[in-house]
Design an enzyme around this catalytic site. Structure first.
Site, PDB file in Angstrom:
ATOM      1  N   GLU A  75      12.082  36.493 -76.507  1.00 12.04           N
ATOM      2  CA  GLU A  75      10.874  36.769 -75.722  1.00 12.04           C
ATOM      3  C   GLU A  75      11.126  37.654 -74.510  1.00 12.04           C
ATOM      4  O   GLU A  75      10.180  38.148 -73.915  1.00 12.04           O
ATOM      5  CB  GLU A  75      10.212  35.445 -75.286  1.00 12.04           C
ATOM      6  CG  GLU A  75      10.958  34.647 -74.221  1.00 12.04           C
ATOM      7  CD  GLU A  75      12.078  33.760 -74.755  1.00 12.04           C
ATOM      8  OE1 GLU A  75      12.565  34.015 -75.868  1.00 12.04           O
ATOM      9  OE2 GLU A  75      12.480  32.824 -74.035  1.00 12.04           O
TER      10      GLU A  75
ATOM     11  N   CYS B 197      16.895  28.858 -78.055  1.00 17.92           N
ATOM     12  CA  CYS B 197      17.846  28.402 -77.044  1.00 17.92           C
ATOM     13  C   CYS B 197      17.948  26.874 -77.075  1.00 17.92           C
ATOM     14  O   CYS B 197      18.409  26.316 -78.067  1.00 17.92           O
ATOM     15  CB  CYS B 197      17.446  28.953 -75.672  1.00 17.92           C
ATOM     16  SG  CYS B 197      18.741  28.755 -74.444  1.00 17.92           S
ATOM     17  N   TYR B 198      17.490  26.176 -76.040  1.00 14.61           N
ATOM     18  CA  TYR B 198      17.511  24.711 -76.079  1.00 14.61           C
ATOM     19  C   TYR B 198      16.760  24.215 -77.317  1.00 14.61           C
ATOM     20  O   TYR B 198      17.122  23.199 -77.916  1.00 14.61           O
ATOM     21  CB  TYR B 198      16.872  24.148 -74.799  1.00 14.61           C
ATOM     22  CG  TYR B 198      16.752  22.643 -74.776  1.00 14.61           C
ATOM     23  CD1 TYR B 198      17.836  21.851 -74.418  1.00 14.61           C
ATOM     24  CD2 TYR B 198      15.551  22.015 -75.118  1.00 14.61           C
ATOM     25  CE1 TYR B 198      17.724  20.457 -74.404  1.00 14.61           C
ATOM     26  CE2 TYR B 198      15.432  20.636 -75.104  1.00 14.61           C
ATOM     27  CZ  TYR B 198      16.518  19.857 -74.744  1.00 14.61           C
ATOM     28  OH  TYR B 198      16.401  18.491 -74.732  1.00 14.61           O
TER      29      TYR B 198
ATOM     30  N   ASP C 105      -5.473  38.511 -59.736  1.00 15.73           N
ATOM     31  CA  ASP C 105      -6.161  37.394 -60.403  1.00 15.73           C
ATOM     32  C   ASP C 105      -7.449  36.998 -59.682  1.00 15.73           C
ATOM     33  O   ASP C 105      -8.513  36.912 -60.298  1.00 15.73           O
ATOM     34  CB  ASP C 105      -5.244  36.156 -60.487  1.00 15.73           C
ATOM     35  CG  ASP C 105      -3.909  36.489 -61.119  1.00 15.73           C
ATOM     36  OD1 ASP C 105      -3.852  37.469 -61.873  1.00 15.73           O
ATOM     37  OD2 ASP C 105      -2.933  35.774 -60.841  1.00 15.73           O
TER      38      ASP C 105
ATOM     39  N   GLY D 204      15.012  25.634 -72.323  1.00 13.94           N
ATOM     40  CA  GLY D 204      14.840  24.752 -71.180  1.00 13.94           C
ATOM     41  C   GLY D 204      16.179  24.526 -70.507  1.00 13.94           C
ATOM     42  O   GLY D 204      17.214  24.836 -71.079  1.00 13.94           O
TER      43      GLY D 204
ATOM     44  N   LYS E 133      -1.143  37.231 -67.008  1.00 16.54           N
ATOM     45  CA  LYS E 133      -1.337  38.315 -66.039  1.00 16.54           C
ATOM     46  C   LYS E 133      -1.721  39.655 -66.699  1.00 16.54           C
ATOM     47  O   LYS E 133      -2.671  40.301 -66.282  1.00 16.54           O
ATOM     48  CB  LYS E 133      -0.042  38.477 -65.255  1.00 16.54           C
ATOM     49  CG  LYS E 133      -0.143  39.371 -64.073  1.00 16.54           C
ATOM     50  CD  LYS E 133      -0.605  38.564 -62.921  1.00 16.54           C
ATOM     51  CE  LYS E 133      -0.433  39.179 -61.594  1.00 16.54           C
ATOM     52  NZ  LYS E 133      -0.797  38.166 -60.582  1.00 16.54           N
TER      53      LYS E 133
ATOM     54  N   HIS F  90      17.264  34.676 -76.394  1.00 21.69           N
ATOM     55  CA  HIS F  90      15.831  34.683 -76.060  1.00 21.69           C
ATOM     56  C   HIS F  90      15.147  35.937 -76.613  1.00 21.69           C
ATOM     57  O   HIS F  90      15.249  37.006 -76.007  1.00 21.69           O
ATOM     58  CB  HIS F  90      15.650  34.628 -74.539  1.00 21.69           C
ATOM     59  CG  HIS F  90      16.001  33.300 -73.959  1.00 21.69           C
ATOM     60  ND1 HIS F  90      15.071  32.321 -73.725  1.00 21.69           N
ATOM     61  CD2 HIS F  90      17.183  32.771 -73.596  1.00 21.69           C
ATOM     62  CE1 HIS F  90      15.652  31.245 -73.228  1.00 21.69           C
ATOM     63  NE2 HIS F  90      16.948  31.495 -73.146  1.00 21.69           N
TER      64      HIS F  90
END
Ligand code: XMP
Length: 588
Positions: free
Chosen positions: A181, A91-92, A237, A64, A377, A179
Site C-alpha cells: 500500500e 505484514c503483521y 477538510d 500493525g 483526503k 507493504h
C-alpha cells in the site's frame, strides 16, 4: 469498536473489500488504495466476527505494531479463513494468518525498515501472475514467518527475509511481509489490483466525484429545518465540508468561526477570513499565555487542546448553539477515527480536537453533520474540485491543528553539541515513530546532503530518530549549543517569518508543487549572538502515514539559506534527510 467507523447505507455502496485493522497506521492506506482502484472498501476492527463479513468479496488483514506473541495482540476470528472470501494478510497480517493456521512466527531482534529488493517467483497464480522477478518493496517489521502452515508455499523472498510472500491459492489465502500500500513498493498497486480484481473478482463501483448529490441530500436530511455551525480551520477538510453544507442548504443557513490561536502562519487569518459567512475569533493572548514557560512537547499539545476546548465552549455558549435551531458541522474525514484512537487498537498518533466535551453534547443529541466522514483526503480534494473550489484552497499543504507550536522546539537545559564518529549529536529531542510507537530522541547532524547515508545511519544507530544535513551556518557546529528556552511569542514570530520566507521562495520556484508538505522548524541551536537555527523538512507522502524526505535543487536551497541567515538571530540552516519512519513529519 467497529461502530467507530462510519457505515452509512444511504451514502455509500456496500464495501466489497473489508480491511481488518490489526493496529497499524497503514490499514486506512490499504482501504484508500483499494478505493483508488474504484472499489469501495471499509476498515473494521480486526476481531469482527466472520459472520459479519459474509457479504465481502475479499478480506485484507492490515499490518500493525504488535508481535503475535504479545499478550492482548490483535487477532482475527479464525472462521474468516473459511467464509469463502479470499484473504490477504499484509505484514503483521501475514504473520497472524500463518500463526493461526498452524505455521510459526519467529521473533526478530533488530527488524527490517525501509527499502528492500523482492525476488518473486514467476507464477501463473492470479495474485502474483505478471509480477515475477526482482522489484523494490518497502518493509517495516521485526518478526517474520519462520515455518509455513500446511498447504502454503513461499512465492517471494528478500536478502534478509526468507518468507516475503506466501500463497495457498486453492484456498484463496495470500500473505505479503512487505507493504504493497505504500508508494515505495514500486508495483504495490498491481499486487492490490491482482488481489481485488483477479482473486476476489470485485467490480468497479466507487468514484467520489459522483457522490456529491448524495452527500448534499444527506446534509438536507440531517439538517432538516436547522442551520449548521462550523469551526473552520482553513484546512481542506473543514472548508470543503463548509462549502458542501452551504450548497446543500443555502449560504444563509451556514455559519462558521475561525479561531486565531496566535500559532498560525503568516497571512493565514486573512486568507480564511475571506470565506463567506465566517467570523474570526481572536484568541492569540489566551493560547500564548497558557503556553508561557512550557518546554515539554506533550504538554504543549495538551495545553493547546485544552485551550481549544475552552474557546469552543465559549463560542458554543455565546452563539447559543445549544438552541434547537443549530446543528454542528464538522470536517471529520474517514481516517480521523484511527488518529484519535477511535478504532480498537490503533496507537494514539496525535490528539484531535474534533470531539471536545461541549461538542460531545451536540453529538450525543445527534445534532451533528459530518458530510465527509466516509472519505479520504484525496477523495475530499476530488469532491472539492467537483464543487468548483479553487486549487489555491484544495491543493494547500496540510497544516497541523496545533500550528507553529509543534514546529518550534524547546529545551529544558543548555547542552553542548557533541562530536561522534558518525556526525554531530544535537541534544534537542525530536519525535520519531518506529513500528507505530512514538519516541523522543536527539538528532544527528552530518555534513553531506546524502539521503542514502542518512538512511544507513538511522537503521544502524539506536537512540536516534533523525539525521539532518548542516547546510550553511554563521558558526561552526562545534561552537553552537542548545539553549534552554520555552515557547515565547518572539520565537513563534521568528518561526513565522522564516516559514513565510521559505514558502515564498518555494512557491516562486514551483517547488511547493513537488512536495506534499514542507514544515519549517525552529530549534534553539546557535551562539549567544544568533541563538536559533532553522530546519527545512520537505517531504513527499500520500497521506502523511509514511513519508520520504525529498531533495531540493541546489540553487533554491542556497537562496533559502541566504535569506534565512539574514534574519536576526538565525545561526544555521539544516535539512532533514529522514524518512518516516523512523522520523515523523513534524518535530514537535
Ligand atoms: P507526523 O508528525 O505524525 O504527522 O508524521 C503526520 C501528518 O499529521 C499532521 N499532524 C497533525 N495534524 N493535529 C493535526 O491536525 C496534530 O496534532 C498533528 N500532528 C501532526 C502533520 O502535519 C502531518 O501532515
Amino acid at each position: 469498536m467497529a461502530g467507530a467507523v462510519c457505515h452509512n447505507r444511504y451514502l455509500n455502496p456496500t464495501a466489497q473489500i473489508i480491511v481488518l485493522d490489526a493496529g497499524g497506521q497503514y490499514c486506512h492506506l490499504i482501504a484508500r488504495k483499494v478505493r483508488d482502484l474504484g472499489v469501495y472498501a471499509e476498515v473494521r476492527a480486526s476481531e469482527t466476527a466472520a459472520v459479519e463479513l459474509a457479504g465481502a468479496h475479499g478480506i485484507i488483514i492490515s499490518g500493525g505494531p504488535s508481535s503475535v506473541y504479545d499478550s492482548g495482540s490483535p487477532t482475527v476470528d479464525p472462521a474468516i479463513f473459511a467464509v469463502g472470501a479470499p484473504v490477504l494478510g499484509i505484514c503483521y497480517g501475514q504473520q497472524l494468518m500463518a500463526h493461526i493456521l498452524g505455521g510459526e512466527v519467529r521473533k526478530g531482534v533488530k527488524g527490517e525498515y525501509g527499502l528492500a529488493t523482492l525476488e518473486l517467483e514467476d507464477t501463473a497464480d492470479p495474485m502474483f501472475g505478471g509480477l515475477g522477478g526482482k522489484q523494490q518493496i518497502w518493509m517495516n517489521h521485526r518478526d517474520a514467518v519462520g515455518a509455513l502452515p500446511e498447504g502454503f508455499r513461499v512465492t517471494g523472498r528478500t536478502d534478509s527475509c526468507a518468507v516475503a510472500a506466501i500463497a495457498a491459492p486453492g484456498r484463496g489465502l495470500y500473505g505479503l511481509q512487505f507493504h504493497p500500500e505504500v508508494v515505495h513498493t514500486t508495483r504495490g498497486q498491481e499486487f492490490l489490483a491482482n488481489f481485488v480484481f483477479r482473486v476476489c473478482q470485485c467490480r468497479k463501483d466507487w468514484d467520489p466525484r459522483h457522490r456529491v448529490p448524495a452527500i448534499e441530500q444527506e446534509i438536507r436530511d440531517t439538517a432538516r429545518n436547522r442551520s449548521v455551525f462550523f469551526f473552520v480551520s482553513g484546512g481542506v477538510d473543514s472548508s470543503v465540508a463548509f462549502a458542501l453544507c452551504a450548497r446543500a442548504l443555502g449560504a444563509g443557513r451556514v455559519r462558521g468561526v475561525y479561531v486565531d490561536t496566535g500559532l498560525m502562519r503568516e497571512g493565514e487569518t486573512d486568507f480564511v477570513g475571506r470565506m463567506a459567512n465566517l467570523t474570526v475569533e481572536h484568541a492569540e493572548d489566551q493560547f500564548l499565555g497558557a503556553l508561557a514557560g512550557v518546554t515539554d512537547p506533550e504538554q504543549k499539545r495538551h495545553i493547546i487542546g485544552e485551550e481549544f476546548v475552552r474557546v469552543q465552549e465559549r463560542i458554543v455558549e455565546s452563539r447559543h448553539l445549544m438552541d434547537e435551531q443549530w446543528i454542528l458541522g464538522q470536517g471529520t474525514i474517514y481516517p480521523d477515527t484511527i488518529e484519535s484512537g477511535g478504532t480498537a487498537k490503533a496507537a494514539v498518533i496525535k490528539t484531535h480536537h474534533n470531539r471536545v466535551a461541549g461538542i460531545q453534547k451536540l453529538i450525543a443529541a445527534g445534532r451533528i453533520v459530518e458530510p465527509l466522514k466516509s472519505f479520504y483526503k484525496d477523495e475530499v480534494r476530488e469532491v472539492g474540485r467537483e464543487l468548483g473550489l479553487p486549487s489555491e484552497l484544495l491543493d494547500r499543504h496540510p497544516f497541523p491543528g496545533p500550528g507553529l507550536a509543534i514546529r518550534c522546539l524547546c529545551s529544558e537545559f543548555d547542552a553542548p553539541v557533541r562530536a561522534t564518529a558518525d556526525g554531530w549529536v544535537i541534544p534537542v529531542n525530536s519525535v520519531g515513530v518506529l513500528g507505530d510507537a512514538r519516541s523522543y530522541a536527539p538528532v544527528l547532524a552530518i555534513e553531506a546532503l546524502d539521503h542514502v547515508r542518512a538512511t544507513e545511519l538511522t537503521n544502524r544507530l539506536s537512540g536516534m530518530n533523525r539525521v539532518v544535513a548542516a547546510v550553511e551556518s554563521k558558526a561552526p557546529l562545534a561552537a553552537m549549543q542548545i539553549r534552554a528556552c520555552s515557547l515565547t511569542p518572539e520565537r513563534i514570530a521568528k518561526l513565522r517569518q522564516a516559514d513565510a520566507l521559505v514558502r515564498r521562495l518555494s512557491h516562486e520556484a514551483n517547488y511547493d508543487r513537488c512536495v506534499w508538505q514542507f514544515p519549517v522548524i525552529l530549534i534553539p541551536l546557535g551562539t549567544a549572538e544568533a541563538p536559533e537555527s532553522v530546519v527545512l523538512r520537505p517531504v513527499d507522502s500520500v497521506d502523511g502515514m509514511t513519508a520520504q524526505s525529498v531533495p531540493m535543487d541546489d540553487a533554491l536551497l542556497r537562496a533559502m539559506c541566504g535569506e534565512l541567515l539574514k534574519l536576526e538571530g538565525i545561526c544555521g540552516v539544516f535539512y532533514d534527510l529522514t524518512h518516516k519512519p523512523p522520523g515523523t513529519i513534524e518535530w514537535e
